[in-house]
Design an enzyme around this catalytic site. Structure first.
Site: not given
Ligand code: ATP
Length: 326
Positions: A120, A167, A199, A223, A227
């Site tokens: 971002y 990751k 993941d 983020d 969610d």
């Protein structure tokens, strides 16, 4: 001491849930002075600017900000606003409440999301026709800040399990640095922790959320994983968040402007009211914050409930019920 609170409702259901949170804060009557600022799609259509300088100044000069949501202009509003308050940490608790038909009723996880860089960072370009690139920025300083904040948060709030999401097996340089820095922070303070590939972590969070406490994440992973956790506990209408800086902070629900239900008066105000509880904590009103959380918990358990939770109540029905309990 009077605290000045910036109130920026923004777009869509931000216009409905933000006044609800202000009503709750007013019912508690701490010494707050509210100053409203405009931001988002509507003000952009009127003035050409999604985040007018006036609004930036209000946020910069307030003790804390309550922000609702922005629509199409979200990136032009929330990213600079987080910058205005100097926020480096995004705190997103995902907690399941008694009485709700949650996918995972035994969830109590706080995502500590790096809030300034990663994918971002806003460094994107089209380098040739049909070819685009994005630069993922990870610095040792920001990684250390978020890891220290995460371990401090876990210790201060009684969470024994800390997980560092990454990751690094694929993004060897960027997440390699993030992971290595977080591990050095943990070892420096002799804190127990785990690391997890983000993941695989997504799958484990769905199957065994009860095994997790504080999860420290790079920006995009935080983020998405928060969610995902919203889905485990009953939806986006329930998740509050804090954007914390060293001297200022901004509080907002995890959800966006929800254009599909905006204007209908049926948005669940819980996420926004719980964000106001985080604001109370931040300004040192811990007892009041606990009272707000208990009132919201009581209403979630016994109703009234908005349609996202299977009820037929309105935003104001729920807000009034919370205030009655206070
Ligand atoms: P944006 O682009 O502003 O993020 P969006 O619609 O993509 O908007 P959200 O606003 O987060 O994303 O909404 C996702 C879904 O969750 C929508 O179906 C929306 O109605 C629902 N939702 C989000 N917040 C609430 C809420 N407070 N109460 C009820 N439903 C909500």
């Amino acid at each position: 001491m009077t605290h000045q609170i910036a109130v920026i409702p923004g777009d869509g259901i931000g216009q409905e849930v933000t006044p609800a949170a202000v009503d709750v804060l007013e019912a508690l009557s701490p010494d707050f002075e509210f100053v409203e600022g405009d931001a988002g799609d509507a003000v952009k259509a009127e003035t050409g600017e999604a985040l007018p300088q006036d609004t930036r100044d209000i946020a910069a000069n307030s003790d804390a900000t309550l922000f609702g949501a922005a629509g199409e202009t979200a990136a032009d509003v929330i990213l600079p606003l987080r910058d205005v308050v100097g926020s480096f940490a995004n705190v997103r608790p995902a907690v399941s409440y008694p009485g709700l038909d949650a996918v995972q009723p035994d969830t109590d996880i706080v995502f500590i999301r790096e809030n300034t860089e990663g994918v971002y960072s806003g460094i994107e370009s089209e380098i040739a026709d049909g070819v685009t690139t994005l630069t993922r920025v990870v610095t040792e300083d920001a990684s250390r800040d978020i890891a220290e904040f995460g371990f401090d948060y876990a210790a201060a709030n009684g969470y024994d399990d800390v997980t560092v999401a990454h990751k690094a097996n694929v993004m060897r340089e960027t997440d390699g640095l993030f992971l290595e820095t977080a591990e050095a922070v943990a070892e420096g303070r002799d804190a127990a922790y785990d690391t997890a590939l983000m993941d695989a972590l997504a799958m484990h969070l769905v199957m065994h959320p009860e095994e997790y406490g504080v999860v420290i994440c790079p920006n995009l992973a935080g983020d998405m994983l928060s969610d995902l956790a919203a889905g485990l506990v009953g939806g986006l209408g329930l998740l509050p968040s804090a954007n914390v800086g060293s001297e200022n902070a901004l509080f907002e629900p995890v959800h966006g402007s929800a254009p599909d239900i905006a204007g209908k008066g049926i948005a669940n105000p819980s996420a926004m009211i719980l964000s106001a509880a985080m604001l109370l904590d931040h300004l040192g009103y811990g007892d009041e914050a606990d009272r707000v959380r208990a009132a919201v918990e009581g209403v979630l358990d016994e109703g009234p409930r908005t349609p996202d939770l299977g009820g037929d109540a309105t935003t104001s029905d729920v807000t009034e019920a919370v205030i009655d309990r206070l």
